[in-house]
Design a protein around this motif. Structure first.
Motif, PDB file in Angstrom:
ATOM      1  N   GLU A   1       5.014  -6.524  -0.571  1.00  0.00           N
ATOM      2  CA  GLU A   1       3.730  -7.069  -1.001  1.00  0.00           C
ATOM      3  C   GLU A   1       2.717  -5.950  -1.235  1.00  0.00           C
ATOM      4  N   PRO A   2       2.072  -5.918  -2.421  1.00  0.00           N
ATOM      5  CA  PRO A   2       1.001  -4.936  -2.639  1.00  0.00           C
ATOM      6  C   PRO A   2      -0.111  -5.136  -1.609  1.00  0.00           C
ATOM      7  N   GLY A   3      -0.607  -4.029  -1.071  1.00  0.00           N
ATOM      8  CA  GLY A   3      -1.687  -4.122  -0.101  1.00  0.00           C
ATOM      9  C   GLY A   3      -1.230  -4.096   1.339  1.00  0.00           C
ATOM     10  N   VAL A   4       0.086  -3.911   1.590  1.00  0.00           N
ATOM     11  CA  VAL A   4       0.600  -3.828   2.962  1.00  0.00           C
ATOM     12  C   VAL A   4       1.143  -2.428   3.217  1.00  0.00           C
ATOM     13  N   THR A   5       0.724  -1.825   4.319  1.00  0.00           N
ATOM     14  CA  THR A   5       1.226  -0.517   4.742  1.00  0.00           C
ATOM     15  C   THR A   5       1.870  -0.665   6.112  1.00  0.00           C
TER      16      THR A   5
END
Length: 486
Positions: free
Chosen positions: A167-171
């Motif tokens: 998911e974009p925005g997850v680190t």
């Protein structure tokens, strides 16, 4: 015939002009407000979220937040989610439709059931001689729209971490053990909350607008939220041996079946498939009734509970140690046919664990920090809802943030600080506390339809001690009690 005088026509004309001017002013005002809102949304920074814990709840929450809150129309600036996790152990885990329903929001239900787990279609409750007490088709898909399934825990966790990673925005931050947490409380009660500060054992630190503790029953986030007076988890007097076999063993454990075996004493044995292997567990208890957490049992009934022995708990690795545990189980479960056969099969992993509990609490929020999963309200393993409740927590928390999105947009886009307070309180007080207390209080009916009222005529009530409250329709609707919309 209607006659209009010139004075009347003049009045109508003035009113018409005034009305048109008011409409134009209103449209202009709305346009200015919309433009201001668009500007605030465009200028807003992403909500920085720290999720502590990488078991079942943490990765699911991270993926859901990134997927459902990234749209600026939902939350100004979207979200910037950071998941701090350590290595997680475990044998098998079963998920009911209420947990699978949350995973469906990530599009994972069918992939997980078909590739990483095994769908559980049948429920079989047996006595120690192998005689059937209750057996029925669960019909989970038909009733609730989602399956029940058994998983190898590490495979489920790996799939959830991968879903979060995509998911974009997850680190993801691996190998981070929390040592201290400033919850972001302000000195004055009227002042806006400050960002929270997390410090980790490896020396790293992190500031966040929102922190969610998903770090289990021994949660360090909970210690920061609840304060120094929070008592440690209490040993329930229950010990479990958990194993995952090297093979599926379909000759003993039929495919798609969940089997629970009960004797006259305080012992139980369960087994189900987890894909290419099967999982079994053996519970040995004191005199506290099955299904009743020791926290809610009078101390006098715990005198003969199994001793707390942390030194002997954990993974049992050497062949000699595993054989010693097998002989102990064969002696304790002597005459239990399935147990005597299954414990002799080769195992991939064997663990001995003590079961702990915490008292129910209703205050899970401090500053910009909240709790989820076992960190908020642990569920006894024998209720089979711990993982499901953790997944529900993730789904409901994200739902509360979506419903309170307007408030979050307004506050997070202004100088008054983070706007997470309202959704956090909504999550804590209006949604989860009552449900979690119902799960862990067998003396009361756990669902609104009261389908689980006691009945001494039920064979389950007669033969399953503390689970007697789940009878009549309650047993046939076992999953239904825990599938209220979230």
């Amino acid at each position: 015939m209607l006659t209009l005088h010139s004075s009347n026509l003049s009045t109508v004309g003035k009113r018409s002009r005034l009305s048109s001017e008011a409409c134009r002013a209103s449209v202009a005002s709305r346009g200015r407000l919309a433009a201001r809102d668009r500007m605030l949304v465009a200028q807003a920074q992403p909500l920085r979220v720290a999720i502590v814990g990488g078991g079942i709840c943490g990765p699911t929450l991270a993926a859901l937040m990134a997927r459902e809150l990234r749209d600026p129309s939902v939350l100004a600036g979207g979200v910037d989610v950071h998941l701090f996790e350590q290595r997680d152990a475990g044998g098998g885990i079963s998920l009911a439709p209420n947990g699978m329903r949350v995973l469906s929001r990530l599009g994972l239900t069918e992939a997980l059931t078909g590739q990483a787990g095994e769908e559980l279609l049948d429920f079989n409750l047996l006595d120690s001689a192998g005689e059937t007490i209750v057996s029925f088709k669960q019909r989970a898909r038909e009733r609730y729209g989602h399956p029940a399934a058994g998983f190898r825990r590490y495979r489920l966790r790996a799939a959830l971490l991968e879903a979060a990673r995509r998911e974009p925005g997850v680190t993801l931050h691996s190998g981070h053990r929390l040592v201290s947490l400033d919850c972001g409380e302000s000195a004055a009660s009227t002042a806006a909350a400050r960002p929270a500060t997390l410090v980790f054992e490896n020396g790293a630190s992190f500031t966040a607008d929102l922190v969610v503790g998903c770090d289990g029953i021994r949660s360090r986030v909970r210690a920061a939220v609840r304060g120094a007076g929070e008592p440690p988890p209490r040993y329930t007097g229950t010990e479990e041996v958990i194993c995952v076999t090297r093979a599926r063993n379909e000759d003993l454990v039929a495919r798609s079946g969940l089997n629970l075996i009960l004797g006259s004493g305080p012992r139980q044995f369960g087994t189900y498939g987890v894909g290419s292997e099967c999982m079994w567990f053996a519970s040995r208890r004191g005199r506290c009734a099955l299904g009743v957490p020791a926290m809610r049992v009078p101390p006098a009934t715990l005198d003969d509970r199994r001793p707390e022995s942390r030194d002997s708990w954990g993974a049992i690795k050497t062949p000699q140690e595993q054989e010693a545990v097998r002989q102990e189980l064969l002696e304790e479960f002597k005459g239990w046919t399935l147990v005597e056969q299954l414990v002799q099969r080769d195992v991939d992993i064997m663990m001995r664990v003590g079961i702990y509990d915490r008292p129910a609490v209703s205050d899970w929020v401090r500053g910009v920090v909240t709790l989820a999963g076992d960190a908020a309200s642990p569920i006894p393993p024998n209720l089979g809802q711990g993982g499901n409740k953790a997944l529900e927590d993730a789904g409901v928390l994200v739902g509360c943030m979506k419903r309170c999105g307007a408030t979050c947009r307004q506050l997070c886009s202004s100088t008054s600080g983070c706007g997470c307070h309202e959704p956090l309180r909504s999550w804590e007080t209006r949604v989860r506390a009552e449900r979690c207390q119902a799960w862990t209080a067998p003396s009361s009916s756990p669902c609104a339809t009261r389908c689980c009222e006691p009945s001494s005529a039920s064979p389950v009530a007669c033969r399953w001690g503390g689970y007697g409250h789940m009878t009549r329709k309650g047993w046939c609707e076992r999953l239904g009690c825990s599938t209220r919309p979230v």
